[in-house]
Design a protein around this motif. Structure first.
Motif, PDB file in Angstrom:
ATOM      1  N   LEU A   1       0.839  -1.123  -0.002  1.00 29.95           N
ATOM      2  CA  LEU A   1       0.122   0.015   0.008  1.00 29.95           C
ATOM      3  C   LEU A   1       1.061   1.181  -0.040  1.00 29.95           C
ATOM      4  N   ARG A   2       1.791   1.154   1.003  1.00 30.68           N
ATOM      5  CA  ARG A   2       2.841   2.336   0.646  1.00 30.68           C
ATOM      6  C   ARG A   2       3.449   2.852  -0.468  1.00 30.68           C
ATOM      7  N   ARG A   3       3.794   1.833  -1.131  1.00 30.40           N
ATOM      8  CA  ARG A   3       4.591   1.949  -2.261  1.00 30.40           C
ATOM      9  C   ARG A   3       3.432   2.112  -3.425  1.00 30.40           C
ATOM     10  N   LEU A   4       2.483   1.673  -3.392  1.00 34.34           N
ATOM     11  CA  LEU A   4       1.359   2.099  -4.447  1.00 34.34           C
ATOM     12  C   LEU A   4       0.998   3.379  -4.347  1.00 34.34           C
ATOM     13  N   SER A   5       0.790   3.892  -3.068  1.00 39.23           N
ATOM     14  CA  SER A   5       0.598   5.401  -2.730  1.00 39.23           C
ATOM     15  C   SER A   5       1.523   6.140  -3.033  1.00 39.23           C
ATOM     16  N   SER A   6       2.872   5.975  -2.958  1.00 39.47           N
ATOM     17  CA  SER A   6       3.860   6.744  -3.054  1.00 39.47           C
ATOM     18  C   SER A   6       4.160   7.103  -4.834  1.00 39.47           C
ATOM     19  N   THR A   7       3.487   6.338  -5.563  1.00 43.25           N
ATOM     20  CA  THR A   7       3.783   6.706  -6.880  1.00 43.25           C
ATOM     21  C   THR A   7       2.289   6.908  -7.661  1.00 43.25           C
ATOM     22  N   GLY A   8       1.166   7.304  -6.533  1.00 41.18           N
ATOM     23  CA  GLY A   8       0.018   8.323  -7.023  1.00 41.18           C
ATOM     24  C   GLY A   8      -0.926   7.461  -7.389  1.00 41.18           C
ATOM     25  N   VAL A   9      -1.015   6.325  -6.869  1.00 39.25           N
ATOM     26  CA  VAL A   9      -2.047   5.201  -7.217  1.00 39.25           C
ATOM     27  C   VAL A   9      -3.075   5.436  -6.023  1.00 39.25           C
ATOM     28  N   ASP A  10      -4.378   6.079  -6.502  1.00 34.90           N
ATOM     29  CA  ASP A  10      -5.523   5.915  -5.239  1.00 34.90           C
ATOM     30  C   ASP A  10      -5.689   4.696  -5.104  1.00 34.90           C
ATOM     31  N   LEU A  11      -5.913   4.403  -3.589  1.00 38.04           N
ATOM     32  CA  LEU A  11      -6.601   3.249  -3.099  1.00 38.04           C
ATOM     33  C   LEU A  11      -7.866   3.140  -2.398  1.00 38.04           C
ATOM     34  N   GLN A  12      -8.880   2.398  -2.941  1.00 33.81           N
ATOM     35  CA  GLN A  12     -10.133   2.310  -2.410  1.00 33.81           C
ATOM     36  C   GLN A  12     -10.311   0.794  -1.739  1.00 33.81           C
ATOM     37  N   HIS A  13     -10.687   1.017  -0.609  1.00 40.35           N
ATOM     38  CA  HIS A  13     -11.178  -0.081   0.301  1.00 40.35           C
ATOM     39  C   HIS A  13     -12.299  -0.441   0.011  1.00 40.35           C
ATOM     40  N   THR A  14     -12.737  -1.813  -0.536  1.00 40.38           N
ATOM     41  CA  THR A  14     -13.962  -2.358  -0.606  1.00 40.38           C
ATOM     42  C   THR A  14     -14.231  -3.740  -0.578  1.00 40.38           C
ATOM     43  N   VAL A  15     -15.306  -4.070   0.009  1.00 38.49           N
ATOM     44  CA  VAL A  15     -15.549  -5.557   0.118  1.00 38.49           C
ATOM     45  C   VAL A  15     -15.897  -6.012  -1.435  1.00 38.49           C
ATOM     46  N   LYS A  16     -15.419  -7.548  -1.382  1.00 42.29           N
ATOM     47  CA  LYS A  16     -15.620  -8.086  -2.752  1.00 42.29           C
ATOM     48  C   LYS A  16     -16.924  -8.089  -3.592  1.00 42.29           C
ATOM     49  N   GLU A  17     -17.969  -8.022  -2.659  1.00 41.37           N
ATOM     50  CA  GLU A  17     -19.397  -8.191  -3.189  1.00 41.37           C
ATOM     51  C   GLU A  17     -19.540  -6.882  -4.088  1.00 41.37           C
ATOM     52  N   LEU A  18     -19.061  -5.687  -3.459  1.00 43.74           N
ATOM     53  CA  LEU A  18     -19.396  -4.426  -4.197  1.00 43.74           C
ATOM     54  C   LEU A  18     -18.214  -3.732  -4.870  1.00 43.74           C
ATOM     55  N   ARG A  19     -17.295  -4.675  -5.224  1.00 44.96           N
ATOM     56  CA  ARG A  19     -15.887  -4.120  -5.883  1.00 44.96           C
ATOM     57  C   ARG A  19     -16.262  -3.508  -7.406  1.00 44.96           C
ATOM     58  N   CYS A  20     -16.955  -4.379  -8.012  1.00 40.41           N
ATOM     59  CA  CYS A  20     -17.207  -3.951  -9.487  1.00 40.41           C
ATOM     60  C   CYS A  20     -18.255  -3.041  -9.508  1.00 40.41           C
ATOM     61  N   SER A  21     -19.344  -2.763  -8.357  1.00 43.74           N
ATOM     62  CA  SER A  21     -20.273  -1.895  -8.476  1.00 43.74           C
ATOM     63  C   SER A  21     -19.556  -0.419  -8.315  1.00 43.74           C
ATOM     64  N   HIS A  22     -18.580  -0.345  -7.470  1.00 42.56           N
ATOM     65  CA  HIS A  22     -17.930   1.086  -7.003  1.00 42.56           C
ATOM     66  C   HIS A  22     -16.885   1.229  -8.311  1.00 42.56           C
ATOM     67  N   MET A  23     -16.440   0.336  -9.026  1.00 35.42           N
ATOM     68  CA  MET A  23     -15.510   0.570 -10.286  1.00 35.42           C
ATOM     69  C   MET A  23     -16.370   1.266 -11.169  1.00 35.42           C
ATOM     70  N   TYR A  24     -17.475   0.365 -11.373  1.00 32.96           N
ATOM     71  CA  TYR A  24     -18.439   1.090 -12.521  1.00 32.96           C
ATOM     72  C   TYR A  24     -18.920   2.250 -12.309  1.00 32.96           C
ATOM     73  N   SER A  25     -19.482   2.760 -11.000  1.00 34.44           N
ATOM     74  CA  SER A  25     -20.063   4.084 -10.687  1.00 34.44           C
ATOM     75  C   SER A  25     -18.915   5.092 -10.612  1.00 34.44           C
TER      76      SER A  25
END
Length: 472
Positions: free
Chosen positions: A69-93
């Motif tokens: 998480l630290r290395r991804l965040s340091s290169t500018g990747v926005d991190l979104q925590h979501t449960v597996k059941e709603l992951r695709c829904s959040h991506m699409y919205s």
């Protein structure tokens, strides 16, 4: 894998947004997470995409190592925590919101194995309704089925990460350019921040656990691919045909007619078909020239029906047995649809194809009451019979007697049989590919997690055998 296409001029310097499903496409073990962003940007640059790139990653971040998480965040990747059941829904919205604030031209990149099964329906309709957005994909496993979704480039996730080998100096430079950490967002609780320590502390807290349990057990989200499909189904129940847009009012209209699904009804004068179709189109303001081609097993069609259809200028195409992708790739074409009661408005499955008008086949034929005098005039205007074609034998002619004689001949019967057997072999091969794909997915998973025998032994991918008591 599909061929890669270089960026079109309008997309070469435009924005690119990346939505990354870390559940399907995780950071491989031992891989430096700081290389993910340079690898994605490097793959895009090889295809001449040089515009700004924004990346958002979605996953269960409680189970992602903190150093990743630290290395991804340091290169500018926005991190979104979501449960597996709603992951695709959040991506699409988030994809829909991004399109609202970023007009075309722009490029969208989806990194997920769920594109074909979950996102395909909504994205297909978006590609037809809103032009000017380019789509590229990456996935962990190459889908074995042909998708109606149009994309200009596709990668396997592991090859995308390994093909670009950015030097350590470049990675460190990328981290320094980012200046501050990217956004960290918990979609279950609405927590937003940039401090990784506070974020991980929040994810491990009791309040977050309670809220996540409540969200997981709640009803289906109001925004997502499944919701979009249900919304289209509700619209189709109360469907109202649209008037012809000015650019289509006087343009050509091509009619492709499946006589197998929509046959000429018993006792119906086949000479009424063309006037009925043209009359339905004229009611909506389509006044341009109309050409009609009918497809079907013409051996099973009565000769008087073929003669009357041909006399009104309808081309007949004998055939014993791509439309959506055409609309997505080549814009500026309008689509209207007529089909039987079993396959349109009352259907339990919504189509990915966007149409501006739809009719029931039976009502289209009966709504236009064509007088006999007009029918005779229409037949005399056509002059000679339309083209008669046999796709099995690649034969074209305009004489109906010669055509029906050909269809009843032994040479044609042999060609029809070969065509049917070829189609059956392709279908069986496709079914075999699907079965092998599912089997290979299970084997790949077994090599990662180990092979289990009963409740006591597990053989790991390193070959060692461990005696373990598994919980039932």
């Amino acid at each position: 894998m599909k061929p890669m296409y270089a960026a079109a001029p309008e997309f070469a310097t435009s924005k690119t947004a990346v939505w990354w499903d870390m559940g399907d496409c995780p950071v491989p073990d031992g891989y430096d997470a700081r290389r993910v962003v340079p690898s994605i940007e490097g793959a895009l640059k090889k295809l001449d995409y040089s515009g700004p790139v924004s990346i958002t990653a979605y996953g269960d971040l409680k189970h992602t190592p903190e150093h990743v998480l630290r290395r991804l965040s340091s290169t500018g990747v926005d991190l979104q925590h979501t449960v597996k059941e709603l992951r695709c829904s959040h991506m699409y919205s988030d994809l829909l919101k991004w399109r609202e604030h970023n007009p075309p031209p722009a490029t969208m990149m989806l990194i997920s194995d769920q594109v074909q099964s979950v996102f395909c329906y909504g994205l297909c309709r978006l590609q037809q309704l809103e032009h000017g957005y380019n789509l590229v994909q990456a996935y962990a496993h190459d889908p074995c089925l042909l998708s109606p979704l149009y994309s200009t480039a596709e990668w396997l996730w592991e090859s995308l990460l390994s093909d670009s080998e950015p030097p350590t100096q470049f990675i460190l430079q990328k981290c320094s350019q980012t200046a501050k950490s990217a956004m960290l967002h918990c979609r279950s609780c609405g927590f937003v921040g940039q401090c990784l320590a506070n974020f991980t502390k929040h994810l491990s807290g009791e309040e977050h656990a309670q809220e996540e349990t409540r969200v997981t057990q709640s009803t289906c989200p109001s925004v997502g691919p499944g919701y979009e499909k249900a919304k289209v189904m509700r619209m189709r129940i109360n469907w109202k045909n649209c008037e012809a847009a000015p650019e289509f009012a006087t343009s050509k209209t091509l009619v492709l007619w499946d006589m197998g699904d929509c046959p000429v009804p018993d006792g119906y004068d086949a000479r009424c078909v063309r006037p009925s179709i043209e009359g339905a189109l004229k009611k909506l303001g389509y006044s341009g020239p109309v050409s009609i081609t009918a497809f079907g097993d013409l051996k099973q069609t009565p000769e008087h029906v073929l003669r009357r259809l041909s006399s009104t200028g309808i081309a007949l195409h004998h055939i014993v047995e791509g439309l959506c992708r055409l609309q997505q790739r080549e814009h500026g074409y309008n689509l209207v649809l007529a089909s039987t009661h079993a396959s349109t408005h009352a259907s339990t499955q919504a189509s990915v194809i966007v149409t501006s008008a739809e009719w029931f086949w039976e009502t289209l034929l009966t709504d236009s009451e064509t007088p006999r005098q007009f029918l005779l005039q229409k037949c005399s205007e056509t002059g000679e019979s339309a083209v008669l074609q046999c796709s099995s034998c690649m034969l074209d002619c305009q004489n109906l007697e010669m055509f029906t004689k050909h269809l009843s001949g032994e040479k044609h019967a042999k060609s029809d049989f070969n065509m049917i057997m070829s189609t059956r072999r392709r279908y069986e091969h496709k079914q075999s590919e699907e079965e092998n794909f599912q089997r290979s997915k299970r084997l790949r998973k077994a090599f990662r997690t180990g092979f289990h025998f009963g409740n006591y032994f597990r053989i790991t991918n390193s070959g060692s055998r461990r005696r373990t008591r598994f919980q039932k």
